[in-house]
Design a protein around this motif. Structure first.
Motif, PDB file in Angstrom:
ATOM      1  N   SER A  10       0.860  -1.186   0.000  1.00  0.00           N
ATOM      2  CA  SER A  10       0.000   0.000   0.000  1.00  0.00           C
ATOM      3  C   SER A  10       0.895   1.234   0.000  1.00  0.00           C
ATOM      4  N   TYR A  11       1.042   1.838  -1.167  1.00  0.00           N
ATOM      5  CA  TYR A  11       1.919   3.002  -1.297  1.00  0.00           C
ATOM      6  C   TYR A  11       1.104   4.293  -1.279  1.00  0.00           C
ATOM      7  N   LEU A  12       1.812   5.390  -1.049  1.00  0.00           N
ATOM      8  CA  LEU A  12       1.168   6.685  -0.914  1.00  0.00           C
ATOM      9  C   LEU A  12       0.866   7.281  -2.283  1.00  0.00           C
ATOM     10  N   LYS A  13      -0.243   8.023  -2.333  1.00  0.00           N
ATOM     11  CA  LYS A  13      -0.658   8.666  -3.578  1.00  0.00           C
ATOM     12  C   LYS A  13      -1.086  10.096  -3.275  1.00  0.00           C
ATOM     13  N   ALA A  14      -1.163  10.877  -4.322  1.00  0.00           N
ATOM     14  CA  ALA A  14      -1.546  12.285  -4.170  1.00  0.00           C
ATOM     15  C   ALA A  14      -2.872  12.399  -3.434  1.00  0.00           C
ATOM     16  N   GLY A  15      -2.913  13.314  -2.473  1.00  0.00           N
ATOM     17  CA  GLY A  15      -4.117  13.531  -1.677  1.00  0.00           C
ATOM     18  C   GLY A  15      -4.110  12.840  -0.338  1.00  0.00           C
ATOM     19  N   ASP A  16      -3.271  11.811  -0.178  1.00  0.00           N
ATOM     20  CA  ASP A  16      -3.172  11.140   1.120  1.00  0.00           C
ATOM     21  C   ASP A  16      -2.631  12.109   2.174  1.00  0.00           C
ATOM     22  N   VAL A  17      -3.112  11.962   3.397  1.00  0.00           N
ATOM     23  CA  VAL A  17      -2.635  12.769   4.524  1.00  0.00           C
ATOM     24  C   VAL A  17      -1.958  11.834   5.520  1.00  0.00           C
ATOM     25  N   ILE A  18      -0.711  12.144   5.856  1.00  0.00           N
ATOM     26  CA  ILE A  18       0.090  11.308   6.747  1.00  0.00           C
ATOM     27  C   ILE A  18       0.319  12.059   8.053  1.00  0.00           C
ATOM     28  N   GLU A  19       0.039  11.387   9.156  1.00  0.00           N
ATOM     29  CA  GLU A  19       0.302  11.946  10.479  1.00  0.00           C
ATOM     30  C   GLU A  19       1.295  11.041  11.210  1.00  0.00           C
ATOM     31  N   VAL A  20       2.311  11.649  11.784  1.00  0.00           N
ATOM     32  CA  VAL A  20       3.216  10.956  12.699  1.00  0.00           C
ATOM     33  C   VAL A  20       3.040  11.614  14.062  1.00  0.00           C
ATOM     34  N   GLU A  21       2.590  10.834  15.032  1.00  0.00           N
ATOM     35  CA  GLU A  21       2.328  11.388  16.360  1.00  0.00           C
ATOM     36  C   GLU A  21       3.121  10.623  17.404  1.00  0.00           C
ATOM     37  N   ILE A  22       3.829  11.371  18.247  1.00  0.00           N
ATOM     38  CA  ILE A  22       4.595  10.799  19.352  1.00  0.00           C
ATOM     39  C   ILE A  22       4.128  11.471  20.630  1.00  0.00           C
ATOM     40  N   GLY A  23       3.671  10.670  21.584  1.00  0.00           N
ATOM     41  CA  GLY A  23       3.131  11.217  22.828  1.00  0.00           C
ATOM     42  C   GLY A  23       4.114  12.138  23.512  1.00  0.00           C
ATOM     43  N   GLY A  24       3.673  13.335  23.855  1.00  0.00           N
ATOM     44  CA  GLY A  24       4.520  14.300  24.537  1.00  0.00           C
ATOM     45  C   GLY A  24       5.440  15.075  23.618  1.00  0.00           C
ATOM     46  N   ILE A  25       5.533  14.670  22.349  1.00  0.00           N
ATOM     47  CA  ILE A  25       6.435  15.339  21.413  1.00  0.00           C
ATOM     48  C   ILE A  25       5.654  16.154  20.391  1.00  0.00           C
ATOM     49  N   GLY A  26       4.614  15.584  19.819  1.00  0.00           N
ATOM     50  CA  GLY A  26       3.831  16.360  18.873  1.00  0.00           C
ATOM     51  C   GLY A  26       3.220  15.516  17.784  1.00  0.00           C
ATOM     52  N   ARG A  27       2.618  16.199  16.834  1.00  0.00           N
ATOM     53  CA  ARG A  27       1.944  15.547  15.704  1.00  0.00           C
ATOM     54  C   ARG A  27       2.374  16.255  14.425  1.00  0.00           C
ATOM     55  N   LEU A  28       3.001  15.500  13.551  1.00  0.00           N
ATOM     56  CA  LEU A  28       3.510  15.994  12.271  1.00  0.00           C
ATOM     57  C   LEU A  28       2.531  15.581  11.182  1.00  0.00           C
ATOM     58  N   VAL A  29       2.050  16.550  10.403  1.00  0.00           N
ATOM     59  CA  VAL A  29       1.036  16.270   9.383  1.00  0.00           C
ATOM     60  C   VAL A  29       1.525  16.786   8.031  1.00  0.00           C
ATOM     61  N   ASN A  30       1.438  15.913   7.026  1.00  0.00           N
ATOM     62  CA  ASN A  30       1.827  16.283   5.666  1.00  0.00           C
ATOM     63  C   ASN A  30       0.901  15.612   4.669  1.00  0.00           C
ATOM     64  N   ARG A  31       0.632  16.291   3.580  1.00  0.00           N
ATOM     65  CA  ARG A  31      -0.175  15.761   2.487  1.00  0.00           C
ATOM     66  C   ARG A  31       0.756  15.331   1.353  1.00  0.00           C
ATOM     67  N   ILE A  32       0.344  14.331   0.597  1.00  0.00           N
ATOM     68  CA  ILE A  32       1.122  13.865  -0.545  1.00  0.00           C
ATOM     69  C   ILE A  32       0.690  14.615  -1.795  1.00  0.00           C
ATOM     70  N   GLU A  33       1.665  15.085  -2.543  1.00  0.00           N
ATOM     71  CA  GLU A  33       1.409  15.707  -3.846  1.00  0.00           C
ATOM     72  C   GLU A  33       2.295  15.050  -4.887  1.00  0.00           C
ATOM     73  N   ASN A  34       1.806  15.013  -6.126  1.00  0.00           N
ATOM     74  CA  ASN A  34       2.629  14.529  -7.220  1.00  0.00           C
ATOM     75  C   ASN A  34       3.691  15.570  -7.584  1.00  0.00           C
ATOM     76  N   GLU A  35       4.803  15.074  -8.079  1.00  0.00           N
ATOM     77  CA  GLU A  35       5.861  15.965  -8.545  1.00  0.00           C
ATOM     78  C   GLU A  35       5.346  16.821  -9.685  1.00  0.00           C
ATOM     79  N   ALA A  36       5.644  18.103  -9.634  1.00  0.00           N
ATOM     80  CA  ALA A  36       5.196  19.025 -10.681  1.00  0.00           C
ATOM     81  C   ALA A  36       5.937  18.712 -11.978  1.00  0.00           C
ATOM     82  N   ARG A  37       5.210  18.645 -13.052  1.00  0.00           N
ATOM     83  CA  ARG A  37       5.826  18.415 -14.360  1.00  0.00           C
ATOM     84  C   ARG A  37       6.350  19.739 -14.916  1.00  0.00           C
ATOM     85  N   ILE A  38       7.566  19.692 -15.406  1.00  0.00           N
ATOM     86  CA  ILE A  38       8.206  20.910 -15.937  1.00  0.00           C
ATOM     87  C   ILE A  38       8.284  20.799 -17.457  1.00  0.00           C
TER      88      ILE A  38
END
Length: 285
Positions: free
Chosen positions: A257-285
């Protein structure tokens, strides 16, 4: 104490994060100190705590643009296969020594920024991790002294392009695509973490928990990692050690199960915080 790196009005800075917002710190305690890495190198964290205590916030969090906690570490040392669940799911043998590889500083992004899925692969995967930021540098640091060299901790998503990771037995290509190392949102000072081994760590994809462990599950604990890494390279203030990811990575699921554009990933560590990022496709140049 939670410390952030940011830009505001085109200028890089750093500050203390409070419930009310941000206390700007660049140049306040020492005019030559403009970044969090410089503050750590100058051993200013205690002074910052005293300065920020009971001081009202001067900026709203929305007034600044977050940067990776340490945007420019001299070294990012990544530890592979450091949870038994992950070692087992990959089929790797038990190791006597930590598996160490590197990530480049210019691959990092902040909390809220997009992790970029490269055009050359459809095998982008998450890896929720605890990042250890070195406070006091040194070489050949003894395990018994190692925790005194830690400035603090943050969340990290060491996102990996799996097919490129496996092109050879060297991990480096799959670990260093642009905008794949998410680091944030804030550094929690080490003196606020009584026992890191009691902290839970979890990764969620679109709200579903895909990784869950505690830091007690590390095969090689933080003092051992600092001692081992400092034996082959001197550690400097602001250097980062990524301590490894638990089992449950997308690559080892059935089917993968790999990540795709639009997915939202959270990494949470108790007492440390919650890191949130969305997946985007590489911009075509």
């Amino acid at each position: 104490m939670r410390l952030i790196s940011y830009t505001r009005l085109g200028q890089a800075g750093f500050g203390a994060l409070t419930e009310g917002g941000v206390i700007a710190l660049a140049g306040r305690l020492d005019r030559t100190v403009a970044t969090l890495k410089q503050a750590i190198a100058g051993d200013l964290l205690r002074e910052i705590r005293s300065f920020a205590k009971d001081r009202p916030a001067e900026l709203a969090l929305s007034d600044v643009t977050l940067l990776p906690v340490i945007p420019d570490p001299a070294k990012i040392l990544c530890i592979g296969l450091n949870y038994e669940t992950h070692r087992h799911e990959t089929g790797r043998a038990v190791a006597q020594y930590p598996s160490v590889f590197t990530r480049f500083a210019d691959t990092q992004i902040a909390h809220g920024e997009a992790i970029v899925k490269p055009d050359v692969s459809n095998a982008l995967d998450y890896e929720g991790e605890l990042a250890v930021v070195i406070g006091r540098g040194g070489r050949n640091i003894a395990e018994k002294d190692a925790m005194a060299h830690v400035a603090g901790y943050a969340c990290y998503n060491d996102a990996t392009v799996r097919d490129w990771q496996r092109h050879t037995h060297q991990f480096t290509p799959g670990k260093n695509f642009p905008s794949t190392g998410a680091f944030g949102p804030a550094l929690v000072s080490a003196d606020e973490v009584a026992d890191y081994t009691r902290l839970p760590i979890a990764t969620r994809v679109n709200g579903e928990t895909v990784q869950s462990a505690t830091l007690a599950d590390l095969i090689f604990p933080i003092p051992r990692l600092i001692a081992y890494c400092s034996a082959f390279t001197p550690l400097s203030p602001g250097d980062v050690i990524l301590t490894g990811t638990p089992g449950g990575v997308g690559d080892r699921r059935e089917p993968p199960s790999y990540l795709k554009a639009g997915d939202v990933i959270e990494v949470e560590i108790g007492g440390i915080g919650r890191l949130v990022n969305r997946i985007e496709n590489e911009a075509r140049i």
